[in-house]
Design a protein around this motif. Sequence first.
Motif, PDB file in Angstrom:
ATOM      1  N   ARG A  72       0.833  -1.207   0.000  1.00  0.00           N
ATOM      2  CA  ARG A  72       0.000   0.000   0.000  1.00  0.00           C
ATOM      3  C   ARG A  72       0.867   1.256   0.000  1.00  0.00           C
ATOM      4  O   ARG A  72       0.599   2.214  -0.746  1.00  0.00           O
ATOM      5  CB  ARG A  72      -0.916  -0.032   1.220  1.00  0.00           C
ATOM      6  CG  ARG A  72      -1.765   1.206   1.418  1.00  0.00           C
ATOM      7  CD  ARG A  72      -2.657   1.068   2.643  1.00  0.00           C
ATOM      8  NE  ARG A  72      -3.173   2.356   3.035  1.00  0.00           N
ATOM      9  CZ  ARG A  72      -2.496   3.251   3.742  1.00  0.00           C
ATOM     10  NH1 ARG A  72      -1.259   2.965   4.157  1.00  0.00           N
ATOM     11  NH2 ARG A  72      -3.047   4.411   4.052  1.00  0.00           N
ATOM     12  N   LEU A  76       0.958   4.333  -2.855  1.00  0.00           N
ATOM     13  CA  LEU A  76       0.741   5.732  -2.508  1.00  0.00           C
ATOM     14  C   LEU A  76       1.959   6.590  -2.826  1.00  0.00           C
ATOM     15  O   LEU A  76       1.837   7.740  -3.269  1.00  0.00           O
ATOM     16  CB  LEU A  76       0.381   5.853  -1.023  1.00  0.00           C
ATOM     17  CG  LEU A  76      -0.942   5.187  -0.599  1.00  0.00           C
ATOM     18  CD1 LEU A  76      -1.144   5.325   0.905  1.00  0.00           C
ATOM     19  CD2 LEU A  76      -2.117   5.809  -1.360  1.00  0.00           C
ATOM     20  N   TYR A  91      -2.772  -0.529  -7.742  1.00  0.00           N
ATOM     21  CA  TYR A  91      -3.911  -0.488  -6.816  1.00  0.00           C
ATOM     22  C   TYR A  91      -5.027  -1.424  -7.287  1.00  0.00           C
ATOM     23  O   TYR A  91      -5.649  -2.135  -6.487  1.00  0.00           O
ATOM     24  CB  TYR A  91      -4.398   0.951  -6.680  1.00  0.00           C
ATOM     25  CG  TYR A  91      -5.896   1.116  -6.701  1.00  0.00           C
ATOM     26  CD1 TYR A  91      -6.692   0.703  -5.634  1.00  0.00           C
ATOM     27  CD2 TYR A  91      -6.536   1.691  -7.801  1.00  0.00           C
ATOM     28  CE1 TYR A  91      -8.077   0.845  -5.672  1.00  0.00           C
ATOM     29  CE2 TYR A  91      -7.907   1.834  -7.844  1.00  0.00           C
ATOM     30  CZ  TYR A  91      -8.673   1.412  -6.786  1.00  0.00           C
ATOM     31  OH  TYR A  91     -10.028   1.544  -6.818  1.00  0.00           O
ATOM     32  N   PHE A  98      -6.878  -0.679   0.194  1.00  0.00           N
ATOM     33  CA  PHE A  98      -7.006   0.776   0.187  1.00  0.00           C
ATOM     34  C   PHE A  98      -8.386   1.193   0.671  1.00  0.00           C
ATOM     35  O   PHE A  98      -9.384   0.493   0.460  1.00  0.00           O
ATOM     36  CB  PHE A  98      -6.769   1.314  -1.230  1.00  0.00           C
ATOM     37  CG  PHE A  98      -5.414   0.973  -1.769  1.00  0.00           C
ATOM     38  CD1 PHE A  98      -4.345   1.824  -1.572  1.00  0.00           C
ATOM     39  CD2 PHE A  98      -5.203  -0.231  -2.437  1.00  0.00           C
ATOM     40  CE1 PHE A  98      -3.090   1.498  -2.056  1.00  0.00           C
ATOM     41  CE2 PHE A  98      -3.949  -0.564  -2.920  1.00  0.00           C
ATOM     42  CZ  PHE A  98      -2.881   0.306  -2.729  1.00  0.00           C
ATOM     43  N   GLU A 102      -8.862   6.639  -0.538  1.00  0.00           N
ATOM     44  CA  GLU A 102      -7.616   6.404  -1.275  1.00  0.00           C
ATOM     45  C   GLU A 102      -7.900   5.836  -2.669  1.00  0.00           C
ATOM     46  O   GLU A 102      -7.261   6.227  -3.656  1.00  0.00           O
ATOM     47  CB  GLU A 102      -6.724   5.448  -0.487  1.00  0.00           C
ATOM     48  CG  GLU A 102      -6.105   6.064   0.756  1.00  0.00           C
ATOM     49  CD  GLU A 102      -5.407   5.026   1.632  1.00  0.00           C
ATOM     50  OE1 GLU A 102      -4.564   5.424   2.458  1.00  0.00           O
ATOM     51  OE2 GLU A 102      -5.706   3.819   1.481  1.00  0.00           O
ATOM     52  N   ASN A 105      -9.075   8.603  -4.936  1.00  0.00           N
ATOM     53  CA  ASN A 105      -7.975   9.489  -5.329  1.00  0.00           C
ATOM     54  C   ASN A 105      -7.065   8.826  -6.359  1.00  0.00           C
ATOM     55  O   ASN A 105      -6.605   9.467  -7.312  1.00  0.00           O
ATOM     56  CB  ASN A 105      -7.164   9.905  -4.110  1.00  0.00           C
ATOM     57  CG  ASN A 105      -7.923  10.866  -3.210  1.00  0.00           C
ATOM     58  OD1 ASN A 105      -8.818  11.580  -3.673  1.00  0.00           O
ATOM     59  ND2 ASN A 105      -7.589  10.892  -1.934  1.00  0.00           N
TER      60      ASN A 105
END
Length: 681
Positions: A72, A76, A91, A98, A102, A105
């Motif tokens: 993760r 990010l 992702y 997540f 998140e 985004n």
Amino acid sequence: MPSLHRLTLSLALALAGGTLHATSVAAAEGQAAAAIPYTQIEGLRAERDWLGALSLIERHLAVHRDDGRLYRLRVLTLADIGARDRARALYLARPELFSVEEAANLDAAGLARRIVWSKLYAVDEATRLEEARAADAAIDAYRAQLAASGTAEPASLAYDRLIVLNRLARHQEVADEYQRLERSDRPVPGYALGAVGDSLLTLRRPEDAAQALERAVQADPDDPDLPIQLAYAQLERERYDLALPLLSGLVDARAPWPRAPSARRGYENWPRYDAETNYALARAFGEDLPGAQGMIEPLAAIGPNNADLQATLGSIYMFRGWPSRALERFSIASTLDERNVEARIGQVETLSTLQRYDLARPIHDQLLARYPNEAHVRSMDRKWQVNRGWQARAYAAGGRNRDGGGASPLGNRDREYGLELATPLFDDRWRLLARSGRRWADFQGDRSVAQRNEVGVGYAYDRLDAQLYAGRDRDGLGGTAIAASAGWRIDDRFSLRARASRNDAAASLQARASGITGDLYEVGADYHPSERSAFGATVQHWRYDDGNRRDQLSLSADQRLLSRPHLLVNGLASLGTGRGSRDDAPYFNPSRDASAEFGIRLDHLAWRRYDRHFRQRLTLSSGAYWQQNYGTAWVPSLRYEHEWQFAPGRVLSYGLNWSRPVYDGQREERLGFDAELRWGE
């Protein structure tokens, strides 16, 4: 060098999915039992040391490949460092790691990256919109996914979609979505307003575009393209007072490209280049064509392989009335970059002006096939259809003369009206022609009338254009009328013309009242060094039925004195002389006469909205007229006219004129009017 090595290693690890060099793997395996330094990684991220954090993450992921927290953090950090498309792909492989926020985004950031890619220059025309279409499809899929899960769309998604729709030339959708967002209290942020402004300009809504672009400039004053877009919006609003200072200020604010005498190249400063070239074009649109030419020609000499510069220079040459020179530049630009749409549009327009439709058509058809939604291509096609389609002209004129004592060749009253038609062009060269006209004038109570119908054929190809008409007057006077004319373009500046007419329609109605008709032979030459100057010379020889032979010579000059975006002032001059072989002709026929006239014309563009406009012109002149046996007299004249253009090739003009000419020593006062409606070019 250590920092460069660190950057290269980190990016390589990110793009390769975490594959390490063998020595790095061995080092990591030696730390297998060590605790994963989550706190240190989070600290580096808090300090915005993305590369340091990513390097540490990759070392530990090489050993702890299934660690969800590390995975993760890796995603990010990739998003933070700018590798958003890669971050979104990772992702999507493990979305359960997540949070909803998140995930939203990452989806938005990844889609935004695809949108950025869609604006890059395509390798070839066939794939130029592939990224934009892919981004649009990805947005639709993401929206469907959010709707299925009941998740609200992030605000940025609607803003980003405006950019994609603009790229796909779906401009009305951009305008509709923009209005919806503005009404819903979700004003569009600055980064998307450039696309909105571009679409609104394409839809010919410059006032709305200017408002959007002003907000965009305020939101992002460092974007070099937004002020230029705003300047074009002001130009399309006819606000040259706002656009020209804005572009001039951009040029002054951006340092020139420095060039040392011995340097192989200057320091590249593309914002300055954009400001200069667009300022030059704005000056050209504002009637300062010499100034625009003076800006672009030196740049084109420095960068001869720059296709945009060559196309811009071609446009300026075309504005100046030099189609051959313009075609050369447009052809160079197309050779340098076959994707340059403006250069190929310029080729179509210059070849059409040069009467080479056979060469223009393949380029025209290819542009329509490849860019059917481009505004400039559609505009080019409209002009193409107007130039090649039906042509028509309807006209009417007349006047009243007082105090002349019957000497005027125009009579006490006169009228003229008629209609001219031409078929669409066929075989790229030919048109069938027809015209019908009626003239009459009253001479001391006796009316002289001429009404004629004619048919003909026209030919126009390359440097030559020619017409042939045949017809008869309704009363049969003079027999069959035949008129042949031809013109030859020597180059962009010089042209020759000639005409021969049996029973000419313009022969004196005063002579016709006595049953006399006349034949005309005419030659002339024209010189147009630029759009600001025009000079002409014409020699005429009349052969009347009564044996009279009349010769006339006329010279004319038209010189621009002042050029402003909405006002043109020209100085006018003309000289003429003539002689007739008979002194006893029953119509005005001076044995010798001469004239010299000087004037000024004010041409005011009162209103313009793209292809529509309203102009008003005022012409004042005065001169001396001399006639043998009658001496010299001053002859003043005044003319005021309006011109309305409703669309390309759709023009209505009308005007009033006043003068005080002298014939056989007798001064008269003439008040006249005229009107004309033109359809086609």
